[in-house]
Design a protein around this motif. Structure first.
Motif, PDB file in Angstrom:
ATOM      1  N   GLU A  85     -28.860   5.534  -1.182  1.00 12.67           N
ATOM      2  CA  GLU A  85     -28.275   5.103  -2.468  1.00 12.67           C
ATOM      3  C   GLU A  85     -26.753   5.094  -2.437  1.00 12.67           C
ATOM      4  N   ARG A  86     -26.178   6.078  -1.753  1.00 13.51           N
ATOM      5  CA  ARG A  86     -24.723   6.248  -1.826  1.00 13.51           C
ATOM      6  C   ARG A  86     -23.989   5.031  -1.271  1.00 13.51           C
ATOM      7  N   TYR A  87     -22.951   4.660  -1.917  1.00 16.92           N
ATOM      8  CA  TYR A  87     -22.079   3.607  -1.398  1.00 16.92           C
ATOM      9  C   TYR A  87     -20.682   3.905  -1.928  1.00 16.92           C
ATOM     10  N   SER A  88     -19.696   3.259  -1.360  1.00 18.29           N
ATOM     11  CA  SER A  88     -18.328   3.470  -1.819  1.00 18.29           C
ATOM     12  C   SER A  88     -18.101   2.694  -3.109  1.00 18.29           C
ATOM     13  N   VAL A  89     -17.832   3.429  -4.159  1.00 15.69           N
ATOM     14  CA  VAL A  89     -17.650   2.840  -5.495  1.00 15.69           C
ATOM     15  C   VAL A  89     -16.204   2.361  -5.628  1.00 15.69           C
ATOM     16  N   ARG A  90     -16.031   1.098  -5.986  1.00 18.23           N
ATOM     17  CA  ARG A  90     -14.660   0.567  -6.136  1.00 18.23           C
ATOM     18  C   ARG A  90     -14.384   0.054  -7.548  1.00 18.23           C
ATOM     19  N   ALA A  91     -15.204   0.521  -8.500  1.00 18.79           N
ATOM     20  CA  ALA A  91     -14.900   0.312  -9.933  1.00 18.79           C
ATOM     21  C   ALA A  91     -15.613   1.430 -10.691  1.00 18.79           C
ATOM     22  N   PHE A 117      -6.910   4.389  -7.889  1.00 19.09           N
ATOM     23  CA  PHE A 117      -8.141   5.166  -7.695  1.00 19.09           C
ATOM     24  C   PHE A 117      -9.357   4.392  -8.213  1.00 19.09           C
ATOM     25  N   PHE A 118      -9.234   3.058  -8.172  1.00 21.75           N
ATOM     26  CA  PHE A 118     -10.313   2.161  -8.613  1.00 21.75           C
ATOM     27  C   PHE A 118     -10.777   2.491 -10.039  1.00 21.75           C
ATOM     28  N   GLY A 119      -9.856   3.031 -10.824  1.00 25.80           N
ATOM     29  CA  GLY A 119     -10.175   3.339 -12.221  1.00 25.80           C
ATOM     30  C   GLY A 119     -10.887   4.675 -12.412  1.00 25.80           C
ATOM     31  N   GLU A 160     -17.026  -7.414   9.134  1.00 25.41           N
ATOM     32  CA  GLU A 160     -18.215  -7.656   8.299  1.00 25.41           C
ATOM     33  C   GLU A 160     -18.067  -6.965   6.942  1.00 25.41           C
ATOM     34  N   SER A 161     -17.665  -5.696   6.967  1.00 25.66           N
ATOM     35  CA  SER A 161     -17.570  -4.984   5.686  1.00 25.66           C
ATOM     36  C   SER A 161     -16.423  -5.545   4.841  1.00 25.66           C
ATOM     37  N   GLY A 162     -15.335  -5.950   5.519  1.00 25.33           N
ATOM     38  CA  GLY A 162     -14.209  -6.547   4.786  1.00 25.33           C
ATOM     39  C   GLY A 162     -14.617  -7.843   4.099  1.00 25.33           C
ATOM     40  N   ARG A 201     -23.992  -3.836  -0.415  1.00 27.89           N
ATOM     41  CA  ARG A 201     -24.185  -2.630   0.398  1.00 27.89           C
ATOM     42  C   ARG A 201     -23.889  -2.961   1.855  1.00 27.89           C
ATOM     43  N   THR A 202     -23.238  -2.046   2.532  1.00 27.61           N
ATOM     44  CA  THR A 202     -22.885  -2.259   3.941  1.00 27.61           C
ATOM     45  C   THR A 202     -24.091  -1.974   4.842  1.00 27.61           C
ATOM     46  N   SER A 203     -24.061  -2.529   6.052  1.00 31.80           N
ATOM     47  CA  SER A 203     -25.174  -2.336   6.996  1.00 31.80           C
ATOM     48  C   SER A 203     -24.886  -1.139   7.913  1.00 31.80           C
ATOM     49  N   ARG A 204     -25.863  -0.768   8.704  1.00 33.00           N
ATOM     50  CA  ARG A 204     -25.665   0.251   9.734  1.00 33.00           C
ATOM     51  C   ARG A 204     -26.307  -0.212  11.027  1.00 33.00           C
ATOM     52  N   ALA A 205     -25.715   0.171  12.127  1.00 38.76           N
ATOM     53  CA  ALA A 205     -26.311  -0.106  13.440  1.00 38.76           C
ATOM     54  C   ALA A 205     -27.615   0.684  13.558  1.00 38.76           C
ATOM     55  N   THR A 249     -18.581   7.984  -5.790  1.00 38.76           N
ATOM     56  CA  THR A 249     -17.414   8.474  -5.063  1.00 38.76           C
ATOM     57  C   THR A 249     -16.891   7.372  -4.134  1.00 38.76           C
ATOM     58  N   ILE A 250     -15.651   7.527  -3.726  1.00 38.40           N
ATOM     59  CA  ILE A 250     -15.157   6.738  -2.579  1.00 38.40           C
ATOM     60  C   ILE A 250     -14.173   7.595  -1.783  1.00 38.40           C
ATOM     61  N   PRO A 251     -14.453   7.758  -0.478  1.00 38.98           N
ATOM     62  CA  PRO A 251     -13.465   8.453   0.362  1.00 38.98           C
ATOM     63  C   PRO A 251     -12.310   7.504   0.618  1.00 38.98           C
ATOM     64  N   GLN A 252     -11.079   8.013   0.640  1.00 38.38           N
ATOM     65  CA  GLN A 252      -9.910   7.129   0.762  1.00 38.38           C
ATOM     66  C   GLN A 252      -8.877   7.657   1.751  1.00 38.38           C
ATOM     67  N   ALA A 253      -8.889   7.067   2.945  1.00 38.81           N
ATOM     68  CA  ALA A 253      -7.816   7.361   3.892  1.00 38.81           C
ATOM     69  C   ALA A 253      -6.515   6.720   3.415  1.00 38.81           C
ATOM     70  N   ALA A 254      -6.628   5.697   2.569  1.00 33.98           N
ATOM     71  CA  ALA A 254      -5.421   5.025   2.056  1.00 33.98           C
ATOM     72  C   ALA A 254      -4.475   6.031   1.391  1.00 33.98           C
ATOM     73  N   LEU A 255      -5.027   7.067   0.788  1.00 39.33           N
ATOM     74  CA  LEU A 255      -4.160   8.037   0.107  1.00 39.33           C
ATOM     75  C   LEU A 255      -3.396   8.880   1.136  1.00 39.33           C
ATOM     76  N   GLU A 303      -5.530  -1.431  -5.190  1.00 40.15           N
ATOM     77  CA  GLU A 303      -6.449  -0.761  -6.132  1.00 40.15           C
ATOM     78  C   GLU A 303      -6.775   0.663  -5.681  1.00 40.15           C
ATOM     79  N   ASN A 304      -6.629   0.915  -4.355  1.00 41.68           N
ATOM     80  CA  ASN A 304      -6.786   2.291  -3.872  1.00 41.68           C
ATOM     81  C   ASN A 304      -5.913   3.253  -4.667  1.00 41.68           C
ATOM     82  N   TYR A 305      -4.707   2.752  -5.032  1.00 46.68           N
ATOM     83  CA  TYR A 305      -3.715   3.631  -5.662  1.00 46.68           C
ATOM     84  C   TYR A 305      -3.866   3.675  -7.180  1.00 46.68           C
TER      85      TYR A 305
HETATM   86  C1  LIG Z   1     -12.757   8.774   6.107  1.00 46.85           C
HETATM   87  C2  LIG Z   1     -12.965   7.520   5.290  1.00 46.85           C
HETATM   88  C3  LIG Z   1     -11.876   6.882   4.737  1.00 46.85           C
HETATM   89  C4  LIG Z   1     -12.041   5.729   3.968  1.00 46.85           C
HETATM   90  N1  LIG Z   1     -10.941   5.160   3.379  1.00 46.85           N
HETATM   91  C5  LIG Z   1     -11.115   4.118   2.534  1.00 46.85           C
HETATM   92  C6  LIG Z   1     -10.002   3.599   1.816  1.00 46.85           C
HETATM   93  O1  LIG Z   1      -8.879   4.047   1.938  1.00 46.85           O
HETATM   94  N2  LIG Z   1     -10.220   2.580   0.962  1.00 46.85           N
HETATM   95  C7  LIG Z   1     -11.468   2.027   0.779  1.00 46.85           C
HETATM   96  O2  LIG Z   1     -11.605   1.079  -0.015  1.00 46.85           O
HETATM   97  N3  LIG Z   1     -12.551   2.512   1.452  1.00 46.85           N
HETATM   98  C8  LIG Z   1     -12.397   3.559   2.295  1.00 46.85           C
HETATM   99  N4  LIG Z   1     -13.480   4.095   2.938  1.00 46.85           N
HETATM  100  C9  LIG Z   1     -14.818   3.573   2.654  1.00 46.85           C
HETATM  101  C10 LIG Z   1     -15.406   2.791   3.825  1.00 46.85           C
HETATM  102  O3  LIG Z   1     -14.857   1.505   3.871  1.00 46.85           O
HETATM  103  C11 LIG Z   1     -16.935   2.745   3.640  1.00 46.85           C
HETATM  104  O4  LIG Z   1     -17.448   4.048   3.696  1.00 46.85           O
HETATM  105  C12 LIG Z   1     -17.632   1.909   4.700  1.00 46.85           C
HETATM  106  O5  LIG Z   1     -17.245   0.557   4.613  1.00 46.85           O
HETATM  107  C13 LIG Z   1     -19.162   1.983   4.530  1.00 46.85           C
HETATM  108  O6  LIG Z   1     -19.519   1.548   3.240  1.00 46.85           O
HETATM  109  P1  LIG Z   1     -20.261   2.477   2.193  1.00 46.85           P
HETATM  110  O7  LIG Z   1     -19.438   3.720   1.988  1.00 46.85           O
HETATM  111  O8  LIG Z   1     -20.337   1.640   0.933  1.00 46.85           O
HETATM  112  O9  LIG Z   1     -21.614   2.824   2.757  1.00 46.85           O
HETATM  113  C14 LIG Z   1     -13.340   5.214   3.754  1.00 46.85           C
HETATM  114  C15 LIG Z   1     -14.426   5.861   4.324  1.00 46.85           C
HETATM  115  C16 LIG Z   1     -14.256   7.004   5.075  1.00 46.85           C
HETATM  116  C17 LIG Z   1     -15.467   7.711   5.630  1.00 46.85           C
END
Ligand SMILES: Cc1cc2nc3c(=O)[nH]c(=O)nc-3n(C[C@H](O)[C@H](O)[C@H](O)COP(=O)(O)O)c2cc1C
Length: 237
Positions: free
Chosen positions: A25-31, A137-139, A108-110, A222-226, A178-184, A133-135
């Protein structure tokens, strides 16, 4: 040997089922919706994630969570630095290059993101706008900064990565996105100054979190996985 049955009230089948459900279920939420998460729920996520394993049980993660006015002050500062083209101030070196299959997966994910948003291939202005939008925090109403202890080096960062995963799964189990963000982490200097982090702390990444806006199209793909076959080598003899 078969896996040992646990002492849990639940069968192994139920337990792996729940874990698979959360992972799938989990995915990176961007809104996100602006609605705040109550403190008890945030603390439940944090207490659960505290069980993360770490080298020598060092538990190097420390977490700053900004909400309300504190989040807004931080958002304005980091957005200004990022939109002014400043930054590149990582505590840990970012990937040097994506090559081969890693470049393919990145693309692909981009493209999934850009296609979903109706952004044309090669529209760099639109890419940059979306990246900013990273900055915002996607709201999200809350942003967590995860930092580690410098002397623990890369393994401290790995422990923090495991913590981030467990944080995301715990949040998912409690109905949050949630969304993890290395951008920060690209703005580690600003973060260290703004949150008064000690000199020996190193910023790993952020996690924006809250309630996903299910009606926003950016949250619809939703993103794919190998496959395991593409990932694992079994050696028996
Ligand atoms: C350590 C880490 C840093 C990430 N940094 C960013 C980020 O800065 N901005 C962003 O939009 N997504 C970021 N992501 C999300 C990834 O793009 C995402 O996890 C990946 O494409 C797989 O998609 P999913 O999380 O929806 O399954 C990050 C993910 C991880 C694990």
């Amino acid at each position: 040997m078969d896996a040992k049955a646990s002492n849990s009230r639940h069968s192994n089948e139920d337990r792996i089922g729940v874990l698979e459900e959360l992972l799938n279920e989990r995915y990176s939420v961007r809104a996100f919706l602006p609605k705040e998460v109550d403190r008890a729920t945030i603390e439940h996520v944090l207490t659960t994630a505290q069980r993360t394993a770490s080298w020598c049980n060092s538990q190097p993660w420390q977490v700053v969570i900004a909400s309300g006015e504190a989040k807004e002050r931080f958002r304005q500062l980091i957005y200004k630095e990022a939109s002014g083209g400043l930054g590149d101030d990582y505590d840990f070196k970012p990937p040097r290059e994506y090559v081969g299959v890693y470049l393919d997966r990145r693309r692909e994910s981009g493209f999934q993101l850009y296609n979903t948003l109706g952004i044309a291939r090669g529209d760099k202005m639109a890419y940059a706008k979306q990246a900013l939008e990273n900055y915002n925090f996607f709201g999200a109403p809350h942003v967590a900064i995860i930092h580690t202890n410098e002397p623990l080096g890369i393994y401290g960062a790995i422990d923090c990565g495991a913590y981030v995963s467990n944080f995301m799964l715990a949040a998912q189990a409690l109905g949050l996105g949630t969304i993890p963000q290395a951008a920060l982490a690209r703005h580690s200097g600003l973060i260290r100054r703004h949150f008064n982090l000690a000199d020996d702390r190193r910023v790993v990444c952020g996690i924006s979190f809250g309630h996903a806006d299910d009606s926003h199209k950016v949250n619809s793909y939703r993103t794919s996985r190998a496959s395991v076959a593409d990932t694992v080598t079994f050696i028996d003899k």
